[in-house]
Design an enzyme around this catalytic site. Structure first.
Site, PDB file in Angstrom:
ATOM      1  N   HIS A  35      47.093 -47.079  78.934  1.00 25.07           N
ATOM      2  CA  HIS A  35      47.858 -47.568  77.786  1.00 25.07           C
ATOM      3  C   HIS A  35      48.651 -48.847  78.117  1.00 25.07           C
ATOM      4  CE1 HIS A  35      50.497 -47.600  74.320  1.00 25.07           C
ATOM      5  NE2 HIS A  35      51.535 -47.556  75.135  1.00 25.07           N
ATOM      6  N   ARG A  66      63.845 -50.121  65.846  1.00 25.02           N
ATOM      7  CA  ARG A  66      62.961 -49.493  66.841  1.00 25.02           C
ATOM      8  C   ARG A  66      61.585 -50.139  66.839  1.00 25.02           C
ATOM      9  NH1 ARG A  66      62.320 -42.949  68.181  1.00 25.02           N
ATOM     10  NH2 ARG A  66      60.793 -43.227  69.820  1.00 25.02           N
ATOM     11  N   GLU A 100      55.205 -51.797  80.552  1.00 34.63           N
ATOM     12  CA  GLU A 100      56.178 -51.409  79.517  1.00 34.63           C
ATOM     13  C   GLU A 100      57.583 -51.909  79.902  1.00 34.63           C
ATOM     14  OE1 GLU A 100      55.576 -50.012  76.548  1.00 34.63           O
ATOM     15  OE2 GLU A 100      53.772 -48.775  76.701  1.00 34.63           O
ATOM     16  N   ASN A 110      57.390 -51.897  69.493  1.00 28.88           N
ATOM     17  CA  ASN A 110      55.946 -52.011  69.274  1.00 28.88           C
ATOM     18  C   ASN A 110      55.394 -53.357  69.720  1.00 28.88           C
ATOM     19  OD1 ASN A 110      55.579 -49.455  68.222  1.00 28.88           O
ATOM     20  ND2 ASN A 110      56.188 -50.098  66.172  1.00 28.88           N
ATOM     21  N   HIS A 131      46.970 -51.203  70.865  1.00 28.01           N
ATOM     22  CA  HIS A 131      46.326 -49.999  70.330  1.00 28.01           C
ATOM     23  C   HIS A 131      44.909 -50.291  69.872  1.00 28.01           C
ATOM     24  CE1 HIS A 131      50.364 -47.755  69.470  1.00 28.01           C
ATOM     25  NE2 HIS A 131      49.895 -47.492  70.665  1.00 28.01           N
ATOM     26  N   LYS A 169      59.542 -38.836  70.245  1.00 28.22           N
ATOM     27  CA  LYS A 169      58.191 -38.786  69.657  1.00 28.22           C
ATOM     28  C   LYS A 169      57.348 -37.812  70.459  1.00 28.22           C
ATOM     29  CE  LYS A 169      57.696 -43.408  67.668  1.00 28.22           C
ATOM     30  NZ  LYS A 169      56.868 -44.641  67.734  1.00 28.22           N
ATOM     31  N   HIS A 223      51.894 -53.734  70.967  1.00 26.43           N
ATOM     32  CA  HIS A 223      51.185 -52.503  70.654  1.00 26.43           C
ATOM     33  C   HIS A 223      50.198 -52.636  69.498  1.00 26.43           C
ATOM     34  CE1 HIS A 223      53.905 -50.835  73.539  1.00 26.43           C
ATOM     35  NE2 HIS A 223      53.415 -49.612  73.388  1.00 26.43           N
ATOM     36  N   GLU A 225      62.258 -45.154  63.491  1.00 24.71           N
ATOM     37  CA  GLU A 225      61.477 -46.383  63.445  1.00 24.71           C
ATOM     38  C   GLU A 225      61.401 -47.001  62.060  1.00 24.71           C
ATOM     39  OE1 GLU A 225      58.168 -46.298  66.297  1.00 24.71           O
ATOM     40  OE2 GLU A 225      57.067 -47.487  64.830  1.00 24.71           O
ATOM     41  N   LYS A 233      65.807 -48.503  75.906  1.00 21.19           N
ATOM     42  CA  LYS A 233      65.153 -47.573  74.979  1.00 21.19           C
ATOM     43  C   LYS A 233      66.195 -46.681  74.310  1.00 21.19           C
ATOM     44  CE  LYS A 233      61.460 -44.925  73.478  1.00 21.19           C
ATOM     45  NZ  LYS A 233      60.079 -44.541  73.612  1.00 21.19           N
ATOM     46  N   ARG A 270      59.231 -22.527  65.220  1.00 18.07           N
ATOM     47  CA  ARG A 270      59.894 -23.639  64.510  1.00 18.07           C
ATOM     48  C   ARG A 270      60.858 -24.435  65.384  1.00 18.07           C
ATOM     49  NH1 ARG A 270      59.690 -19.721  60.696  1.00 18.07           N
ATOM     50  NH2 ARG A 270      58.134 -20.187  59.096  1.00 18.07           N
TER      51      ARG A 270
HETATM   52  N1  LIG Z   1      56.279 -40.318  73.088  1.00 15.26           N
HETATM   53  C1  LIG Z   1      56.376 -41.611  73.234  1.00 15.26           C
HETATM   54  O1  LIG Z   1      57.327 -42.244  72.767  1.00 15.26           O
HETATM   55  C2  LIG Z   1      55.316 -42.317  74.016  1.00 15.26           C
HETATM   56  C3  LIG Z   1      55.541 -43.631  74.459  1.00 15.26           C
HETATM   57  C4  LIG Z   1      54.562 -44.232  75.252  1.00 15.26           C
HETATM   58  C5  LIG Z   1      53.408 -43.547  75.581  1.00 15.26           C
HETATM   59  N2  LIG Z   1      53.224 -42.268  75.122  1.00 15.26           N
HETATM   60  C6  LIG Z   1      52.015 -41.518  75.475  1.00 15.26           C
HETATM   61  O2  LIG Z   1      52.014 -41.313  76.869  1.00 15.26           O
HETATM   62  C7  LIG Z   1      50.678 -41.119  77.316  1.00 15.26           C
HETATM   63  C8  LIG Z   1      50.449 -41.878  78.596  1.00 15.26           C
HETATM   64  O3  LIG Z   1      51.319 -41.368  79.553  1.00 15.26           O
HETATM   65  P1  LIG Z   1      51.089 -41.633  81.120  1.00 15.26           P
HETATM   66  O4  LIG Z   1      50.773 -43.050  81.328  1.00 15.26           O
HETATM   67  O5  LIG Z   1      52.228 -41.030  81.813  1.00 15.26           O
HETATM   68  O6  LIG Z   1      49.711 -40.884  81.409  1.00 15.26           O
HETATM   69  P2  LIG Z   1      49.345 -39.408  81.898  1.00 15.26           P
HETATM   70  O7  LIG Z   1      50.311 -38.402  81.437  1.00 15.26           O
HETATM   71  O8  LIG Z   1      47.919 -39.222  81.537  1.00 15.26           O
HETATM   72  O9  LIG Z   1      49.486 -39.534  83.488  1.00 15.26           O
HETATM   73  C9  LIG Z   1      48.654 -40.413  84.165  1.00 15.26           C
HETATM   74  C10 LIG Z   1      48.020 -39.768  85.399  1.00 15.26           C
HETATM   75  O10 LIG Z   1      48.981 -39.640  86.414  1.00 15.26           O
HETATM   76  C11 LIG Z   1      48.948 -38.339  86.998  1.00 15.26           C
HETATM   77  N3  LIG Z   1      50.303 -38.087  87.481  1.00 15.26           N
HETATM   78  C12 LIG Z   1      51.416 -37.852  86.761  1.00 15.26           C
HETATM   79  N4  LIG Z   1      52.496 -37.811  87.551  1.00 15.26           N
HETATM   80  C13 LIG Z   1      52.057 -38.016  88.815  1.00 15.26           C
HETATM   81  C14 LIG Z   1      52.702 -38.110  90.083  1.00 15.26           C
HETATM   82  N5  LIG Z   1      54.044 -38.049  90.189  1.00 15.26           N
HETATM   83  N6  LIG Z   1      51.930 -38.327  91.160  1.00 15.26           N
HETATM   84  C15 LIG Z   1      50.589 -38.450  91.049  1.00 15.26           C
HETATM   85  N7  LIG Z   1      49.927 -38.394  89.885  1.00 15.26           N
HETATM   86  C16 LIG Z   1      50.661 -38.173  88.785  1.00 15.26           C
HETATM   87  C17 LIG Z   1      48.461 -37.464  85.906  1.00 15.26           C
HETATM   88  O11 LIG Z   1      47.846 -36.317  86.413  1.00 15.26           O
HETATM   89  C18 LIG Z   1      47.476 -38.374  85.169  1.00 15.26           C
HETATM   90  O12 LIG Z   1      46.206 -38.309  85.763  1.00 15.26           O
HETATM   91  C19 LIG Z   1      49.782 -41.583  76.172  1.00 15.26           C
HETATM   92  O13 LIG Z   1      49.185 -40.459  75.581  1.00 15.26           O
HETATM   93  C20 LIG Z   1      50.753 -42.249  75.203  1.00 15.26           C
HETATM   94  O14 LIG Z   1      50.362 -42.092  73.864  1.00 15.26           O
HETATM   95  C21 LIG Z   1      54.163 -41.662  74.362  1.00 15.26           C
HETATM   96 ZN   LIG Z   2      53.607 -48.115  74.855  1.00 15.95          ZN
END
Ligand SMILES: NC(=O)c1ccc[n+]([C@@H]2O[C@H](COP(=O)([O-])OP(=O)(O)OC[C@H]3O[C@@H](n4cnc5c(N)ncnc54)[C@H](O)[C@@H]3O)[C@@H](O)[C@H]2O)c1
Ligand SMILES: [Zn+2]
Length: 361
Positions: free
Chosen positions: A263, A239, A183, A243, A250, A141, A246, A235, A225, A119
């Site tokens: 993304h 907040r 972003e 979006n 999306h 999130k 987005h 949100e 942020k 939990r």
């Molecule tokens: N929680 C939130 O508020 C929020 C906000 C925006 C996006 N997201 C989520 O985030 C995700 C996308 O995240 P992302 O763009 O970081 O993608 P990701 O986590 O898939 O990373 C992208 C790639 O980079 C590689 N990588 C990571 N760090 C590295 C480094 N230092 N050197 C070399 N390679 C590295 C990873 O292995 C991967 O192949 C999506 O699933 C999205 O929904 C969440």
């Molecule tokens: Zn985003």
């Protein structure tokens, strides 16, 4: 230089983002100072661990890192289940801390595991992509995808700390780096003309990963942020401006099954669609729309959209979480650094904006 400290104060938890070159080496101290539970489990991916594991290994002490794959298609309950299993086998108890070490996929999945294991146990994010450093590690999130849609399973679970070391970005592929920068442009366009101009003016230094400039751009994004989520954790109001880009973004990801675009790239197109919509209603000056389009174009090419129809996009938008009572909420820019949220956009307007932005009629 001492690292920067940026405070996040949500009703459910207040915490600090520590940001600076070399912060990775300070993570153990940071967690000790916060008196976070001493049994620490790092969750990372094989790729990230290979590049940077050594720099953070001290955090976990004797505990083996929990390595899981980090592609978007692995962002699922099965992977979270593997994390639970590793925690259970290591007898992780309430007095344990999960440290996520990776991009947004690792942060969202391991964050969700921390939110639900027993939990909820202590959680610290150490993001390693630009996108995760400026966006996903902040605000609480966490969650995973469901075969029927992205991020449908999740929770709000604020971390106890976030530690950002821009030097890990040295190994990030250029395309991933750009995806994060879109972003940053989003923050500029919604909230800060100064940040917007800075990305435009200093993109060479940013791409060169010149530490000072890059750290400042990340810091400014984090401040925006942090202030938005502090004002509206779940949100319900302000907040929602995050979006921006987005709704169409999306939809574009969904239409292409999350395969064609990163993304951030989809968000770049989404911002262009929102800007066309705003121009179409006279809410945004053409000059500002052009400034946004130019800045996005200046970062490099985006994967094409010319084969995707406006009808496909419209259909995907109907399934979006931003539908409230059957109405689509759109964040429209009204100038560089200002937005308005509207819920009275017609299908005709959206179609026109999509076509103007380059989608097939
Ligand atoms: N929680 C939130 O508020 C929020 C906000 C925006 C996006 N997201 C989520 O985030 C995700 C996308 O995240 P992302 O763009 O970081 O993608 P990701 O986590 O898939 O990373 C992208 C790639 O980079 C590689 N990588 C990571 N760090 C590295 C480094 N230092 N050197 C070399 N390679 C590295 C990873 O292995 C991967 O192949 C999506 O699933 C999205 O929904 C969440
Ligand atoms: Zn985003």
């Amino acid at each position: 230089m001492d690292p920067l400290r940026i405070e996040v104060a949500t009703p459910s938890r207040a915490y600090v983002i520590t940001l600076g070159e070399g912060v990775l080496a300070r993570v153990p101290r940071l967690l000790d100072d916060l008196r976070l539970p001493e049994r620490r489990f790092v969750v990372s991916s094989p790729v990230v661990w290979r590049f940077h594991g050594r720099a953070i290994a001290a955090v976990a002490g004797p505990n083996e890192p929990i390595l899981v794959p980090d592609g978007e298609r692995f962002k699922a309950l099965q992977t979270v289940s593997r994390i639970y299993e590793s925690l259970l086998k290591a007898n992780a108890d309430r007095a344990s801390t999960v440290v996520t070490f990776g991009g947004g996929v690792i942060g969202d999945m391991a964050g969700f595991a921390a939110a639900t294991y027993l939990r909820g146990i202590a959680l610290v994010h150490v993001p390693t992509t630009l996108l995760a450093q400026v966006d996903s590690a902040i605000g609480g999130k966490v969650g995973v995808n469901h075969p029927l849609g992205k991020n449908l399973i999740g929770a709000f679970y604020q971390p106890h700390a976030v530690a950002i070391d821009p030097s890990v970005l040295a190994t990030l592929p250029r395309r991933e780096f750009r995806a994060g920068l879109y972003e940053v442009i989003k923050y500029g366009m919604t909230s800060s003309p100064a940040l917007f101009d800075r990305v435009a003016r200093e993109s060479r230094a940013i791409f060169g990963k010149k530490s000072q400039v890059l750290a400042e751009v990340i810091a400014e994004s984090c401040r925006i942020k942090a202030s938005v989520v502090s004002a509206d954790e779940r949100e319900a109001g302000p907040r929602r401006i995050l979006n921006f880009g987005h709704t169409a973004g999306h939809a574009l990801e969904a239409v292409t099954k999350y395969r064609r675009y990163r993304h951030g790239e989809a968000v770049a197109y989404g911002m262009l669609v929102a800007a066309e919509l705003a121009c179409g209603r006279g809410a945004l000056a053409e000059r500002d729309r052009q400034a946004l389009a130019d800045l996005i174009a200046s970062l490099g090419p985006l994967p094409p959209i010319g084969d995707i129809t406006s009808t496909q996009m419209l259909e995907a938008m109907q399934h979006d979480k931003k539908m409230v009572n059957g109405r689509l909420h759109f964040v429209l820019p009204t100038a560089v650094g200002a937005t308005v949220i509207v819920d009275d956009i017609t299908e005709k307007e959206i179609r026109a904006a999509l076509v103007k932005a380059g989608f097939k009629r």
